[in-house]
Design a protein around this motif. Structure first.
Motif, PDB file in Angstrom:
ATOM      1  N   GLU A 285       0.843  -1.196   0.000  1.00  0.00           N
ATOM      2  CA  GLU A 285       0.000   0.000   0.000  1.00  0.00           C
ATOM      3  C   GLU A 285       0.879   1.247   0.000  1.00  0.00           C
ATOM      4  O   GLU A 285       1.883   1.313   0.710  1.00  0.00           O
ATOM      5  N   VAL A 286       0.519   2.235  -0.808  1.00  0.00           N
ATOM      6  CA  VAL A 286       1.258   3.499  -0.814  1.00  0.00           C
ATOM      7  C   VAL A 286       0.800   4.332   0.374  1.00  0.00           C
ATOM      8  O   VAL A 286      -0.404   4.494   0.605  1.00  0.00           O
ATOM      9  N   VAL A 287       1.771   4.845   1.134  1.00  0.00           N
ATOM     10  CA  VAL A 287       1.447   5.599   2.339  1.00  0.00           C
ATOM     11  C   VAL A 287       1.964   7.030   2.204  1.00  0.00           C
ATOM     12  O   VAL A 287       2.946   7.293   1.515  1.00  0.00           O
ATOM     13  N   PHE A 288       1.280   7.940   2.891  1.00  0.00           N
ATOM     14  CA  PHE A 288       1.600   9.364   2.820  1.00  0.00           C
ATOM     15  C   PHE A 288       1.651   9.928   4.242  1.00  0.00           C
ATOM     16  O   PHE A 288       0.794   9.626   5.075  1.00  0.00           O
ATOM     17  N   GLY A 289       2.641  10.772   4.474  1.00  0.00           N
ATOM     18  CA  GLY A 289       2.751  11.376   5.794  1.00  0.00           C
ATOM     19  C   GLY A 289       3.552  12.659   5.750  1.00  0.00           C
ATOM     20  O   GLY A 289       3.759  13.262   4.697  1.00  0.00           O
ATOM     21  N   PHE A 290       4.010  13.082   6.929  1.00  0.00           N
ATOM     22  CA  PHE A 290       4.875  14.261   7.016  1.00  0.00           C
ATOM     23  C   PHE A 290       5.941  14.010   8.071  1.00  0.00           C
ATOM     24  O   PHE A 290       5.768  13.186   8.972  1.00  0.00           O
ATOM     25  N   GLY A 291       7.061  14.701   7.927  1.00  0.00           N
ATOM     26  CA  GLY A 291       8.163  14.542   8.865  1.00  0.00           C
ATOM     27  C   GLY A 291       8.435  15.823   9.616  1.00  0.00           C
ATOM     28  O   GLY A 291       8.152  16.927   9.129  1.00  0.00           O
ATOM     29  N   ALA A 292       9.003  15.690  10.810  1.00  0.00           N
ATOM     30  CA  ALA A 292       9.266  16.849  11.654  1.00  0.00           C
ATOM     31  C   ALA A 292      10.613  16.705  12.357  1.00  0.00           C
ATOM     32  O   ALA A 292      11.118  15.598  12.560  1.00  0.00           O
ATOM     33  N   HIS A 293      11.179  17.853  12.718  1.00  0.00           N
ATOM     34  CA  HIS A 293      12.386  17.926  13.547  1.00  0.00           C
ATOM     35  C   HIS A 293      12.083  18.868  14.715  1.00  0.00           C
ATOM     36  O   HIS A 293      12.808  19.830  14.956  1.00  0.00           O
ATOM     37  N   SER A 294      11.018  18.606  15.441  1.00  0.00           N
ATOM     38  CA  SER A 294      10.453  19.598  16.355  1.00  0.00           C
ATOM     39  C   SER A 294      11.224  19.729  17.666  1.00  0.00           C
ATOM     40  O   SER A 294      11.678  18.747  18.254  1.00  0.00           O
ATOM     41  N   THR A 295      11.310  20.974  18.121  1.00  0.00           N
ATOM     42  CA  THR A 295      11.865  21.260  19.437  1.00  0.00           C
ATOM     43  C   THR A 295      10.739  21.292  20.469  1.00  0.00           C
ATOM     44  O   THR A 295       9.554  21.277  20.129  1.00  0.00           O
ATOM     45  N   ILE A 296      11.126  21.345  21.723  1.00  0.00           N
ATOM     46  CA  ILE A 296      10.136  21.315  22.807  1.00  0.00           C
ATOM     47  C   ILE A 296       9.173  22.500  22.702  1.00  0.00           C
ATOM     48  O   ILE A 296       7.956  22.349  22.898  1.00  0.00           O
ATOM     49  N   ASP A 297       9.682  23.685  22.355  1.00  0.00           N
ATOM     50  CA  ASP A 297       8.782  24.835  22.275  1.00  0.00           C
ATOM     51  C   ASP A 297       7.882  24.788  21.040  1.00  0.00           C
ATOM     52  O   ASP A 297       6.935  25.576  20.919  1.00  0.00           O
ATOM     53  N   GLU A 298       8.142  23.874  20.115  1.00  0.00           N
ATOM     54  CA  GLU A 298       7.287  23.699  18.952  1.00  0.00           C
ATOM     55  C   GLU A 298       6.269  22.575  19.134  1.00  0.00           C
ATOM     56  O   GLU A 298       5.537  22.241  18.199  1.00  0.00           O
ATOM     57  N   ALA A 299       6.196  22.032  20.353  1.00  0.00           N
ATOM     58  CA  ALA A 299       5.295  20.900  20.599  1.00  0.00           C
ATOM     59  C   ALA A 299       3.832  21.216  20.279  1.00  0.00           C
ATOM     60  O   ALA A 299       3.152  20.397  19.651  1.00  0.00           O
ATOM     61  N   PRO A 300       3.290  22.367  20.677  1.00  0.00           N
ATOM     62  CA  PRO A 300       1.879  22.633  20.346  1.00  0.00           C
ATOM     63  C   PRO A 300       1.619  22.621  18.851  1.00  0.00           C
ATOM     64  O   PRO A 300       0.590  22.103  18.389  1.00  0.00           O
ATOM     65  N   GLU A 301       2.537  23.177  18.068  1.00  0.00           N
ATOM     66  CA  GLU A 301       2.356  23.190  16.615  1.00  0.00           C
ATOM     67  C   GLU A 301       2.411  21.767  16.056  1.00  0.00           C
ATOM     68  O   GLU A 301       1.614  21.406  15.177  1.00  0.00           O
ATOM     69  N   LEU A 302       3.340  20.956  16.546  1.00  0.00           N
ATOM     70  CA  LEU A 302       3.432  19.576  16.066  1.00  0.00           C
ATOM     71  C   LEU A 302       2.154  18.813  16.373  1.00  0.00           C
ATOM     72  O   LEU A 302       1.639  18.059  15.524  1.00  0.00           O
ATOM     73  N   LEU A 303       1.609  18.983  17.574  1.00  0.00           N
ATOM     74  CA  LEU A 303       0.367  18.297  17.927  1.00  0.00           C
ATOM     75  C   LEU A 303      -0.784  18.748  17.028  1.00  0.00           C
ATOM     76  O   LEU A 303      -1.601  17.925  16.588  1.00  0.00           O
ATOM     77  N   ALA A 304      -0.850  20.040  16.726  1.00  0.00           N
ATOM     78  CA  ALA A 304      -1.900  20.541  15.829  1.00  0.00           C
ATOM     79  C   ALA A 304      -1.734  19.957  14.427  1.00  0.00           C
ATOM     80  O   ALA A 304      -2.723  19.597  13.764  1.00  0.00           O
TER      81      ALA A 304
END
Length: 309
Positions: free
Chosen positions: A10-29
């Motif tokens: 199956e072809v899968v699609f996603g996104f990658g992150a290199h998030s810092t602790i202060d960027e946690a709210p944005e990553l969760l959103a």
């Protein structure tokens, strides 16, 4: 979602992150947006020696607990700093709690000077690859139930350890060198080409045959080893005159240009997964993720389904 491999995965699609602790709210959103829009997975880089970064496995566990279908993985796990016997416990537990929404991204270790700063004795490149392959084998032995495991490897050992009653998740590697690529062919379920190389790059053309030959040499179908591309680029309102630079590297384009490019990658080159990154290889912004999840991915899925029909 199903992340197990087969000859036509199956072809899968996603996104990658290199998030810092202060960027946690944005990553969760972003993870919640990806989950709502039907993306398959997200990933987080694993650099435990950077104090500002979110820990990959703590974050993956937290995010899959807040989502319904999104799978997570470390892209890729810093295996020298996460001993495989303990890593087996971590990933099987996450798999059990999330209903299988875990992938085990796997790496031999790249920044050995920083890995050594964390107290791990350095390994030569050959030793690191041998330890990497040994770790995959041990994790699989410690998963899926059965009799207690005694394992005497060159780098890892356990004595009479009971396996978890949960299957190991799929293993996707970030292999680069020939020895590591061959190990991927022998024991892994997927490959993430290094340095964001794509299906038109010399790196891919030179590396993928090494995986396929190694898989075939141990009696595996090379098609069982999926290729998932970390894919940076910008999403523009208007079409670009050229979607690749002078070196042939993808730079992005309009929604239609993305759809055409990635549909071709699937149908003509056997690509089986894409992780969106920003143009510079970092975490994409929320607007780009919205276009990716809400417009580009659905159109690619529709185009591929029409072709298969």
């Amino acid at each position: 979602m199903t992340l197990t491999t087969r000859s036509a995965p199956e072809v899968v699609f996603g996104f990658g992150a290199h998030s810092t602790i202060d960027e946690a709210p944005e990553l969760l959103a972003m993870a919640e947006l990806a989950d709502r829009e039907g993306l398959d997975l997200f990933s987080l880089s694993d650099h435990p020696y950077i104090g500002a970064r979110l820990d990959a496995y703590a974050t993956v566990g937290f995010v899959v607990g807040r989502t319904r279908r999104l799978a997570g993985f470390a892209n890729v796990t810093n295996v020298p700093l996460r001993p495989p016997a303990m890593l087996a416990r971590t990933v099987t537990t996450l798999s059990a709690l999330s209903g299988g929404r875990i992938v085990l991204g796997f790496g031999a270790g790249g920044l050995w000077e920083r890995i050594s700063d964390m107290g791990r004795d350095p390994l030569t490149p050959s030793e690191a690859v041998a330890a990497f392959e040994e770790a995959v084998v041990l994790i699989r032995k410690l998963s899926g139930g059965g009799s207690p495991v005694t394992f005497e490897g060159s780098h890892y050992r356990v004595n009479q350890i009971e396996p978890a009653p949960v299957a190991a998740p799929p293993v996707w590697t970030g292999s680069v060198g020939r020895k590591s690529l061959a190990a991927t062919g022998r024991v892994a379920d997927g490959w993430i080409p290094g340095h964001a190389a794509d299906w038109l790059s010399p790196r891919y053309r030179e590396s993928r045959p090494v995986i396929d030959e190694a898989a075939a040499a141990v009696g595996r179908d090379p098609g069982e080893v999926r290729t998932v591309f970390n894919f940076p680029g910008r999403i523009t309102e208007q079409p670009l005159p050229a979607t690749r630079d002078r070196d042939g590297r993808w730079i992005g384009g309009s929604v239609d240009q993305w759809v055409e490019e990635l549909t071709g990658a699937i149908l003509d080159h056997g690509a089986s997964g894409f992780m969106l990154f920003s143009p510079r290889g970092g975490t994409p912004d929320m607007a780009s993720l919205g276009h990716w999840a809400g417009e580009i991915v659905p159109a690619i899925r529709e185009a591929v389904a029409k072709h298969q029909d």
